[in-house]
Write a protein that holds these residues in place. Sequence first.
Motif, short mmCIF file in Angstrom:
data_model
loop_
_atom_site.label_atom_id
_atom_site.label_comp_id
_atom_site.label_asym_id
_atom_site.label_seq_id
_atom_site.Cartn_x
_atom_site.Cartn_y
_atom_site.Cartn_z
N VAL A 153 0.84 -1.20 0.00
CA VAL A 153 0.00 0.00 0.00
C VAL A 153 0.87 1.25 0.00
O VAL A 153 0.64 2.20 -0.77
CB VAL A 153 -0.94 0.01 1.22
CG1 VAL A 153 -1.76 1.31 1.27
CG2 VAL A 153 -1.87 -1.20 1.20
N LEU A 154 1.90 1.23 0.84
CA LEU A 154 2.79 2.38 0.93
C LEU A 154 3.62 2.56 -0.34
O LEU A 154 3.85 3.68 -0.79
CB LEU A 154 3.72 2.23 2.15
CG LEU A 154 3.02 2.25 3.51
CD1 LEU A 154 4.02 1.94 4.62
CD2 LEU A 154 2.36 3.60 3.77
N LEU A 155 4.08 1.45 -0.90
CA LEU A 155 4.91 1.53 -2.10
C LEU A 155 4.12 2.02 -3.31
O LEU A 155 4.64 2.75 -4.15
CB LEU A 155 5.55 0.17 -2.40
CG LEU A 155 6.60 -0.32 -1.41
CD1 LEU A 155 7.14 -1.68 -1.84
CD2 LEU A 155 7.75 0.67 -1.28
N ILE A 156 2.86 1.61 -3.40
CA ILE A 156 2.04 2.02 -4.53
C ILE A 156 1.57 3.47 -4.39
O ILE A 156 1.69 4.27 -5.33
CB ILE A 156 0.82 1.08 -4.68
CG1 ILE A 156 1.28 -0.33 -5.08
CG2 ILE A 156 -0.16 1.63 -5.73
CD1 ILE A 156 0.18 -1.36 -5.05
N LEU A 157 1.06 3.81 -3.23
CA LEU A 157 0.55 5.17 -3.03
C LEU A 157 1.68 6.18 -2.84
O LEU A 157 1.58 7.31 -3.29
CB LEU A 157 -0.38 5.22 -1.81
CG LEU A 157 -1.69 4.45 -1.90
CD1 LEU A 157 -2.47 4.61 -0.61
CD2 LEU A 157 -2.53 4.94 -3.07
N ALA A 158 2.76 5.73 -2.17
CA ALA A 158 3.88 6.61 -1.83
C ALA A 158 3.36 7.91 -1.22
O ALA A 158 3.61 9.00 -1.73
CB ALA A 158 4.73 6.90 -3.06
N PRO A 159 2.64 7.81 -0.11
CA PRO A 159 2.07 9.01 0.52
C PRO A 159 3.15 9.84 1.20
O PRO A 159 4.30 9.38 1.35
CB PRO A 159 1.11 8.42 1.55
CG PRO A 159 1.74 7.12 1.92
CD PRO A 159 2.36 6.60 0.65
N PRO A 160 2.83 11.05 1.61
CA PRO A 160 3.81 11.87 2.33
C PRO A 160 4.32 11.13 3.56
O PRO A 160 3.54 10.56 4.32
CB PRO A 160 3.00 13.12 2.73
CG PRO A 160 1.91 13.18 1.71
CD PRO A 160 1.56 11.76 1.40
N VAL A 161 5.62 11.12 3.74
CA VAL A 161 6.23 10.39 4.86
C VAL A 161 5.67 10.86 6.18
O VAL A 161 5.38 10.06 7.08
CB VAL A 161 7.76 10.56 4.83
CG1 VAL A 161 8.39 9.91 6.06
CG2 VAL A 161 8.34 9.94 3.57
N TRP A 162 5.50 12.16 6.31
CA TRP A 162 5.01 12.69 7.58
C TRP A 162 3.53 12.35 7.82
O TRP A 162 3.08 12.29 8.96
CB TRP A 162 5.24 14.19 7.66
CG TRP A 162 6.70 14.49 7.78
CD1 TRP A 162 7.53 14.97 6.82
CD2 TRP A 162 7.53 14.28 8.93
NE1 TRP A 162 8.82 15.07 7.29
CE2 TRP A 162 8.85 14.66 8.59
CE3 TRP A 162 7.29 13.80 10.23
CZ2 TRP A 162 9.92 14.58 9.49
CZ3 TRP A 162 8.36 13.73 11.13
CH2 TRP A 162 9.64 14.11 10.75
N ALA A 163 2.80 12.10 6.75
CA ALA A 163 1.41 11.66 6.90
C ALA A 163 1.38 10.24 7.46
O ALA A 163 0.55 9.91 8.31
CB ALA A 163 0.68 11.73 5.56
N VAL A 164 2.29 9.39 6.97
CA VAL A 164 2.40 8.02 7.48
C VAL A 164 2.78 8.04 8.96
O VAL A 164 2.20 7.31 9.78
CB VAL A 164 3.43 7.22 6.67
CG1 VAL A 164 3.61 5.82 7.27
CG2 VAL A 164 3.01 7.11 5.21
#
Length: 284
Positions: A153-164
């Motif tokens: 999920v993280l690799l595909i979306l690559a959301p903002p690190v600080w959001a994670v």
Amino acid sequence: MNTLKSGRRMLQLYLAAVIFALSLAMLLEVVLPLHQGATAPLMRWASNLALSALALGATVLASTVALTASQALHIGPSNGLLTSLGTPVAAQWIITFLMLDGTAYALHRVSHHVNWLWRLHSVHHSDLELDATTTHRHHPLENVIAALVSLPVLLILAPPVWAVLAYSLTAVVVSTLSHSSVALPQWLDKILRGLIVTPAFHRTHHSADRVQTDSNYATVFPLFDRLFRSASPVAADKGRTLTIGLETGRDPYSQSLPALLMAPFRRSTSAPAARSDLGQNITR
């Protein structure tokens, strides 16, 4: 080097959040106790915290692997799906929270119905009492699996690190408080559980009654339980009279650290057989 420094900084913030949440929850357990006159179960706390340390260590290790994988694949917020679709930053944060909490809900629910996952997850449910120390009482392998499920999920979306990180910190605080043996005022609990998981809402999930155990799976947002019809009503007494734990494995040896680590691998596990009715809805 900057990435490694950021990783260490995020790890420090995460561990600080764990300590803060445990301290706050334990304070509330004294100020607003669910059970009056309860004594401190030091041996149980020691076992829970030892298992928690191993589980958290597994989480850190899995997170490090995820960070290394994203670096090797040159995946970051600048080239992920969210950015490529032109998603506004504010929307990226909302999507990150919903996707991560939705993934946690899905994995949690599946863990109750797939036998080998339940064998791992039942270590968490086998605690005979429910308080702040139960929060991180997970088998280390369960934490590794959770990290591996979240990784795609993280690799595909690559959301903002600080959001994670923000979601991770929120989940730690909410989860710790929802496991605490706290009796919030009825009006406050009713307001809060419209938005987040509260102690009364989550306590039902730790009932020894399997029907209640198979409900209220949410980590942060109870909307997932309501949306997928897995929410059980909150007891009027906030779960004070519920029998906590599993029906079996209630003897002192089964609650020891060595037994908890080996429990998933025994032929005769203390966990009940996982049901196959994953799609069955809870009736109201």
